[in-house]
Design an enzyme around this catalytic site. Structure first.
Site, PDB file in Angstrom:
ATOM      1  N   PRO A  89      32.643  54.586  33.234  1.00  6.10           N
ATOM      2  CA  PRO A  89      31.684  55.554  33.785  1.00  6.10           C
ATOM      3  C   PRO A  89      30.278  55.372  33.204  1.00  6.10           C
ATOM      4  CG  PRO A  89      33.678  56.669  33.010  1.00  6.10           C
ATOM      5  CD  PRO A  89      33.749  55.245  32.533  1.00  6.10           C
ATOM      6  N   GLU A 116      40.529  57.820  26.425  1.00  3.76           N
ATOM      7  CA  GLU A 116      39.105  58.143  26.239  1.00  3.76           C
ATOM      8  C   GLU A 116      38.222  56.912  26.230  1.00  3.76           C
ATOM      9  OE1 GLU A 116      37.548  61.299  26.187  1.00  3.76           O
ATOM     10  OE2 GLU A 116      39.523  61.555  27.096  1.00  3.76           O
ATOM     11  N   ARG A 154      35.343  40.180  50.644  1.00  2.90           N
ATOM     12  CA  ARG A 154      34.965  40.059  52.053  1.00  2.90           C
ATOM     13  C   ARG A 154      33.697  39.225  52.254  1.00  2.90           C
ATOM     14  NH1 ARG A 154      31.105  43.254  53.649  1.00  2.90           N
ATOM     15  NH2 ARG A 154      31.765  43.462  55.809  1.00  2.90           N
ATOM     16  N   ASP A 169      26.371  42.889  58.173  1.00  2.00           N
ATOM     17  CA  ASP A 169      26.397  44.158  57.449  1.00  2.00           C
ATOM     18  C   ASP A 169      25.056  44.859  57.522  1.00  2.00           C
ATOM     19  OD1 ASP A 169      28.917  43.581  56.742  1.00  2.00           O
ATOM     20  OD2 ASP A 169      28.499  43.161  54.647  1.00  2.00           O
TER      21      ASP A 169
END
Ligand code: 9D3
Length: 243
Positions: A89, A116, A154, A169
């Site tokens: 994160p 953690e 991809r 895209d």
């Protein structure tokens, strides 16, 4: 492209990869996936790979040695040091530009944390990139690793069919896509925009471009600032402002 995933949940990685287009790309020989169970490198008689955090606090920390041994078991088979992506994160937020950059690598190692986190000392030794997939809290790094492998895969030649090719895209020009319609012409009283039935190709393209611009301004104005807009695009948006 050869993916190597260091994880406590190898089944989750394999299951997520087998289904969908990435599984087909493995069968075609474009991709390989190796999962390494960090628990196989436990240095503890109870097969533990975590311990209490020094300094106290809630939860457990993944120990440095099993993670390092798991990494070394991968690196030993490679000619040069690979990029090692630590799913965290605290990392840089993943985007399409990073996907394109990673697609140029031959080998990618993913390190998925749990608890953690992981003892900082082994991160300093082996991690080259720390990557997050966005600002929300998950239970571990496995889904982020799958997300990144999916986005990178991809982009590799032969993974997609021509008609779904990555070169189209819409993220390439930082605009959202226009709305799509299929049969029937009228569904529960709702009609397909008549211009799409007109057969006038140039008008259809103009309408689609305008829909992209409207949607991007409405939903993702942050993207619009980075978009490559033509003079016509800018004029169209300026006209919208007045209405
Ligand atoms: C409850 C634990 N949190 C302390 C306040 C820290 C925390 C540690 C580990 C929060 C989440 C996780 C597990 N998440 C990931 O490993 C992760 C992640 C994510 O949660 N969101 C977005 N990208 C990523 S990449 C790895």
């Amino acid at each position: 492209m050869n993916y190597h995933v260091l994880t406590l949940f190898p089944d989750m990685i394999r299951d997520g990869f087998q289904t969908s287009i990435t599984g087909r790309a493995v069968e075609k020989g474009i991709l390989t996936l190796e999962t390494i169970n960090i628990r196989d490198f436990s240095v503890n008689k109870h097969n533990r790979v975590d311990d209490y955090p020094y300094g106290g606090g809630a939860g457990m920390v993944m120990q440095a040695e099993p993670v390092c041994l798991a990494y070394e078991s991968v690196a030993a088979g490679l000619e040069k040091k690979p990029r090692v992506l630590y799913m965290s994160p605290q990392g840089k937020v993943f985007d399409q530009r990073m996907a394109e950059e990673l697609a140029a690598e031959e080998e990618l190692v993913f390190l998925c944390g749990h608890y953690e986190g992981i003892d900082e000392r082994v991160l300093e030794e082996i991690v080259t990139d720390e990557v997050s997939i966005g600002d929300y809290v998950l239970t571990g790094g496995e889904l982020p690793a799958l997300v990144i492998m999916d986005a990178v895969s991809r982009l590799l030649g032969g993974v997609l069919h021509n008609e779904e090719s990555a070169q189209f895209d819409s993220f390439h020009d930082n605009l959202l896509e226009y709305p799509q319609y299929s049969r029937p012409e009228e569904w529960r009283g709702k009609k397909v925009p008549p211009i799409l039935l007109s057969g006038h190709h140039a008008n259809v393209e103009k309408w689609r471009r305008e829909q992209s611009l409207i949607r991007t301004r409405q939903r993702r104005p942050d993207l619009l600032e980075r978009a490559n807009l033509t003079k016509e695009d800018k004029k169209f948006l300026a006209n919208l402002e007045e209405m």
